[in-house]
Motif scaffolding. Structure first.
Motif, PDB file in Angstrom:
ATOM      1  N   GLN A 198       0.750  -1.335  -0.037  1.00 47.08           N
ATOM      2  CA  GLN A 198       0.029   0.237  -0.183  1.00 47.08           C
ATOM      3  C   GLN A 198       0.765   1.175   0.017  1.00 47.08           C
ATOM      4  OE1 GLN A 198      -2.998  -0.406   2.987  1.00 47.08           O
ATOM      5  NE2 GLN A 198      -4.172  -1.592   1.920  1.00 47.08           N
ATOM      6  N   ALA A 199       2.236   1.128  -0.485  1.00 47.61           N
ATOM      7  CA  ALA A 199       2.769   2.290  -0.559  1.00 47.61           C
ATOM      8  C   ALA A 199       2.469   3.307  -1.795  1.00 47.61           C
ATOM      9  CB  ALA A 199       4.231   1.966  -1.046  1.00 47.61           C
ATOM     10  N   ILE A 200       2.377   4.437  -1.615  1.00 51.19           N
ATOM     11  CA  ILE A 200       1.940   5.321  -2.478  1.00 51.19           C
ATOM     12  C   ILE A 200       2.902   5.975  -3.653  1.00 51.19           C
ATOM     13  CG2 ILE A 200       0.842   7.545  -2.885  1.00 51.19           C
ATOM     14  CD1 ILE A 200      -0.196   7.568  -0.086  1.00 51.19           C
ATOM     15  N   LEU A 201       2.875   5.275  -4.912  1.00 52.47           N
ATOM     16  CA  LEU A 201       4.254   5.602  -5.783  1.00 52.47           C
ATOM     17  C   LEU A 201       3.424   6.129  -6.934  1.00 52.47           C
ATOM     18  CD1 LEU A 201       5.339   1.954  -5.311  1.00 52.47           C
ATOM     19  CD2 LEU A 201       6.928   4.131  -5.236  1.00 52.47           C
ATOM     20  N   ASP A 202       2.439   6.797  -6.890  1.00 53.72           N
ATOM     21  CA  ASP A 202       1.791   7.852  -8.134  1.00 53.72           C
ATOM     22  C   ASP A 202       2.939   8.680  -8.428  1.00 53.72           C
ATOM     23  OD1 ASP A 202      -0.432   6.232  -7.268  1.00 53.72           O
ATOM     24  OD2 ASP A 202      -1.549   7.947  -6.599  1.00 53.72           O
ATOM     25  N   GLY A 203       3.047   8.633  -9.851  1.00 61.25           N
ATOM     26  CA  GLY A 203       4.048   9.536 -10.590  1.00 61.25           C
ATOM     27  C   GLY A 203       5.394   9.332 -10.080  1.00 61.25           C
ATOM     28  N   ALA A 204       5.735   8.024  -9.573  1.00 60.53           N
ATOM     29  CA  ALA A 204       7.067   7.869  -9.267  1.00 60.53           C
ATOM     30  C   ALA A 204       7.870   7.225 -10.348  1.00 60.53           C
ATOM     31  CB  ALA A 204       7.356   6.890  -8.023  1.00 60.53           C
ATOM     32  N   LYS A 205       9.288   7.331 -10.513  1.00 64.43           N
ATOM     33  CA  LYS A 205      10.054   6.698 -11.468  1.00 64.43           C
ATOM     34  C   LYS A 205      10.850   5.613 -11.054  1.00 64.43           C
ATOM     35  CE  LYS A 205      10.897  11.202 -13.718  1.00 64.43           C
ATOM     36  NZ  LYS A 205      11.849  12.316 -13.758  1.00 64.43           N
ATOM     37  N   LEU A 206      10.605   4.580 -11.614  1.00 68.53           N
ATOM     38  CA  LEU A 206      11.163   3.115 -11.157  1.00 68.53           C
ATOM     39  C   LEU A 206      11.770   2.605 -12.210  1.00 68.53           C
ATOM     40  CD1 LEU A 206       8.419   1.650  -8.806  1.00 68.53           C
ATOM     41  CD2 LEU A 206      10.665   2.393  -8.182  1.00 68.53           C
ATOM     42  N   ALA A 207      12.307   3.467 -13.271  1.00 71.95           N
ATOM     43  CA  ALA A 207      12.930   2.628 -14.600  1.00 71.95           C
ATOM     44  C   ALA A 207      14.236   2.107 -13.906  1.00 71.95           C
ATOM     45  CB  ALA A 207      12.993   3.722 -15.482  1.00 71.95           C
ATOM     46  N   GLY A 208      14.730   0.894 -14.258  1.00 72.65           N
ATOM     47  CA  GLY A 208      15.756   0.333 -13.880  1.00 72.65           C
ATOM     48  C   GLY A 208      15.922  -0.177 -12.687  1.00 72.65           C
ATOM     49  N   ALA A 209      14.997   0.242 -11.723  1.00 71.87           N
ATOM     50  CA  ALA A 209      14.973  -0.375 -10.077  1.00 71.87           C
ATOM     51  C   ALA A 209      14.833  -1.862  -9.985  1.00 71.87           C
ATOM     52  CB  ALA A 209      14.022   0.642  -9.630  1.00 71.87           C
ATOM     53  N   ASP A 210      15.602  -2.202  -8.994  1.00 70.57           N
ATOM     54  CA  ASP A 210      15.430  -3.772  -8.947  1.00 70.57           C
ATOM     55  C   ASP A 210      14.614  -3.853  -7.518  1.00 70.57           C
ATOM     56  OD1 ASP A 210      16.025  -6.178  -8.192  1.00 70.57           O
ATOM     57  OD2 ASP A 210      17.969  -6.307  -8.283  1.00 70.57           O
ATOM     58  N   LEU A 211      13.358  -4.645  -7.726  1.00 69.05           N
ATOM     59  CA  LEU A 211      12.410  -4.887  -6.925  1.00 69.05           C
ATOM     60  C   LEU A 211      12.245  -6.437  -6.639  1.00 69.05           C
ATOM     61  CD1 LEU A 211      11.458  -2.183  -7.540  1.00 69.05           C
ATOM     62  CD2 LEU A 211       9.181  -2.791  -7.169  1.00 69.05           C
ATOM     63  N   THR A 212      13.503  -7.013  -6.837  1.00 63.70           N
ATOM     64  CA  THR A 212      13.578  -8.379  -6.735  1.00 63.70           C
ATOM     65  C   THR A 212      13.298  -8.607  -5.261  1.00 63.70           C
ATOM     66  OG1 THR A 212      14.992  -8.841  -8.302  1.00 63.70           O
ATOM     67  CG2 THR A 212      14.858 -10.537  -6.968  1.00 63.70           C
ATOM     68  N   GLY A 213      12.244  -9.628  -4.715  1.00 67.74           N
ATOM     69  CA  GLY A 213      12.020 -10.224  -3.303  1.00 67.74           C
ATOM     70  C   GLY A 213      11.015  -8.974  -2.670  1.00 67.74           C
ATOM     71  N   ALA A 214      10.741  -8.022  -3.293  1.00 69.59           N
ATOM     72  CA  ALA A 214       9.885  -7.072  -2.734  1.00 69.59           C
ATOM     73  C   ALA A 214       8.552  -7.329  -2.530  1.00 69.59           C
ATOM     74  CB  ALA A 214      10.094  -5.705  -3.104  1.00 69.59           C
ATOM     75  N   GLU A 215       7.759  -6.657  -1.623  1.00 72.60           N
ATOM     76  CA  GLU A 215       6.275  -7.277  -1.397  1.00 72.60           C
ATOM     77  C   GLU A 215       5.590  -5.985  -2.241  1.00 72.60           C
ATOM     78  OE1 GLU A 215       2.967  -8.182  -1.679  1.00 72.60           O
ATOM     79  OE2 GLU A 215       3.884  -9.042  -0.031  1.00 72.60           O
ATOM     80  N   VAL A 216       5.216  -6.571  -3.397  1.00 73.90           N
ATOM     81  CA  VAL A 216       4.509  -5.396  -4.482  1.00 73.90           C
ATOM     82  C   VAL A 216       2.925  -5.621  -4.736  1.00 73.90           C
ATOM     83  CG1 VAL A 216       6.664  -5.293  -5.525  1.00 73.90           C
ATOM     84  CG2 VAL A 216       5.097  -7.141  -6.372  1.00 73.90           C
ATOM     85  N   SER A 217       2.535  -6.311  -3.726  1.00 78.33           N
ATOM     86  CA  SER A 217       1.046  -6.420  -3.832  1.00 78.33           C
ATOM     87  C   SER A 217       0.435  -5.054  -3.795  1.00 78.33           C
ATOM     88  CB  SER A 217       0.369  -7.274  -2.505  1.00 78.33           C
ATOM     89  OG  SER A 217       1.022  -8.694  -2.553  1.00 78.33           O
ATOM     90  N   GLY A 218      -0.593  -4.887  -4.799  1.00 79.96           N
ATOM     91  CA  GLY A 218      -1.391  -3.511  -4.818  1.00 79.96           C
ATOM     92  C   GLY A 218      -0.636  -2.446  -5.743  1.00 79.96           C
ATOM     93  N   LEU A 219       0.690  -2.495  -6.087  1.00 76.47           N
ATOM     94  CA  LEU A 219       1.404  -1.789  -6.757  1.00 76.47           C
ATOM     95  C   LEU A 219       0.871  -1.716  -8.271  1.00 76.47           C
ATOM     96  CD1 LEU A 219       3.596   0.383  -7.614  1.00 76.47           C
ATOM     97  CD2 LEU A 219       5.311  -1.770  -7.554  1.00 76.47           C
ATOM     98  N   ASN A 220       0.437  -0.732  -8.603  1.00 69.56           N
ATOM     99  CA  ASN A 220      -0.164  -0.606 -10.080  1.00 69.56           C
ATOM    100  C   ASN A 220       0.852   0.254 -10.979  1.00 69.56           C
ATOM    101  OD1 ASN A 220      -1.604  -0.047 -12.398  1.00 69.56           O
ATOM    102  ND2 ASN A 220      -3.518   0.195 -11.404  1.00 69.56           N
ATOM    103  N   LEU A 221       1.362  -0.404 -11.703  1.00 67.84           N
ATOM    104  CA  LEU A 221       2.567   0.014 -12.830  1.00 67.84           C
ATOM    105  C   LEU A 221       1.892   1.145 -13.727  1.00 67.84           C
ATOM    106  CD1 LEU A 221       4.404  -3.251 -14.209  1.00 67.84           C
ATOM    107  CD2 LEU A 221       5.111  -1.680 -12.199  1.00 67.84           C
ATOM    108  N   THR A 222       0.538   1.320 -13.751  1.00 68.09           N
ATOM    109  CA  THR A 222       0.082   2.430 -14.785  1.00 68.09           C
ATOM    110  C   THR A 222       0.189   3.558 -14.003  1.00 68.09           C
ATOM    111  OG1 THR A 222      -2.100   1.828 -14.051  1.00 68.09           O
ATOM    112  CG2 THR A 222      -1.467   0.745 -15.986  1.00 68.09           C
ATOM    113  N   THR A 223       0.323   3.637 -12.869  1.00 67.59           N
ATOM    114  CA  THR A 223       0.260   4.966 -12.082  1.00 67.59           C
ATOM    115  C   THR A 223       1.849   5.413 -12.181  1.00 67.59           C
ATOM    116  OG1 THR A 223       0.621   3.881 -10.133  1.00 67.59           O
ATOM    117  CG2 THR A 223      -1.687   4.191 -10.601  1.00 67.59           C
ATOM    118  N   LEU A 224       2.687   4.747 -12.635  1.00 71.61           N
ATOM    119  CA  LEU A 224       4.068   5.290 -12.319  1.00 71.61           C
ATOM    120  C   LEU A 224       4.418   6.116 -13.607  1.00 71.61           C
ATOM    121  CD1 LEU A 224       5.747   1.822 -11.481  1.00 71.61           C
ATOM    122  CD2 LEU A 224       5.111   3.744 -10.107  1.00 71.61           C
ATOM    123  N   ALA A 225       5.387   6.863 -13.276  1.00 70.17           N
ATOM    124  CA  ALA A 225       5.815   7.761 -14.609  1.00 70.17           C
ATOM    125  C   ALA A 225       6.720   7.153 -15.329  1.00 70.17           C
ATOM    126  CB  ALA A 225       6.674   9.360 -13.717  1.00 70.17           C
TER     127      ALA A 225
END
Length: 253
Positions: A198-225
């Motif tokens: 439930q982290a708020i990531l609207d408009g965030a830039k995650l290009a090239g970021a490494d999320l391996t092993g992260a809890e990503v439930s609820g993360l909607n990629l369409t809201t990212l910049a």
């Protein structure tokens, strides 16, 4: 210990132990490289204080304010900046470059317009902390900017990090539940094993970021910049697609 005795010990470079100070302004003195242990500061105003490369061990700061302080290279170990009444400490217009916090309680702390280049925080409680217009970068030249910060295994629920710039920085193993990272630049950042529930990531830039092993439930990629080149594992892929409303079906052979 009175101010004169304190000044003599600091001038002599002696470690300061079991100091208790309340409802006062920190005196104007150079405390570069000094060591404090088992000390308590309550409602102390550290205005223009010089604590470069100072060491604080098992110290408690209650409702203290560091304003225009020089704390580059300072080390805080097992220190508390919070109390049971929810009073917060604040750092405003200060220099915390290359400072390090280990096993410290910084819940509800406020960092406002403070220089945080190469800051390190390990196993700290940053619940509800606010980072407002802080700077994790330094200019190497007119065209080259270096950004560096390291947060590891910290509790950062409800932390305010909106609009921060942390490209290429290390944030591995942190708990960031309901954290506000809206508009943050996390390009190429290390977010492995983070809890982003439930982290708020609207408009965030995650290009090239490494999320391996992260809890990503609820993360909607369409809201990212931007999320080009985002690194995830196979099991995370299905959760991210599900959050986007995409149903993945296995074709029968």
């Amino acid at each position: 210990m009175n101010i004169d005795a304190l000044a003599r010990e600091i001038s002599a470079g002696k470690p300061v132990r079991s100091l208790q100070m309340s409802d006062d302004h920190w005196p104007e003195m150079d405390c570069t490289g000094i060591s404090f242990a088992d000390s308590v500061f309550e409602r102390v105003q550290f205005s223009n204080a010089v604590f470069e490369d100072a060491r604080f061990a098992n110290c408690r700061f209650v409702s203290c304010r560091f304003s225009h302080g020089q704390l580059s290279g300072a080390r805080f170990e097992s220190c508390s900046f919070a109390d049971e009444d929810g009073n917060r400490c604040s750092f405003a217009f200060s220099d915390l470059q290359r400072a390090a916090f280990s096993a410290c309680d910084l819940s509800l702390a406020s960092f406002d317009r403070t220089e945080l280049f190469a800051i390190e925080m390990h196993d700290c409680n940053l619940t509800g902390a606010r980072f407002t217009k802080v700077d994790f970068s330094r200019a190497l030249s007119r065209k080259q900017i270096e950004t560096r910060a390291h947060f590891h295994a910290c509790k950062m629920d409800l932390v305010e990090l909106s609009e921060v710039k942390l490209p290429g920085c290390s944030l591995s193993g942190n708990r960031l539940r309901e954290a506000d990272l809206s508009g943050a630049d996390l390009t190429d950042a290390d977010l492995t094993d983070c809890d982003l529930f439930q982290a708020i990531l609207d408009g965030a830039k995650l290009a090239g970021a490494d999320l391996t092993g992260a809890e990503v439930s609820g993360l909607n990629l369409t809201t990212l910049a931007d999320f080009a080149g985002l690194k995830i594992s196979d099991d995370q892929m299905f959760r991210l697609l599900d959050a986007m409303g995409i149903s993945v079906r296995t074709r029968e052979r």
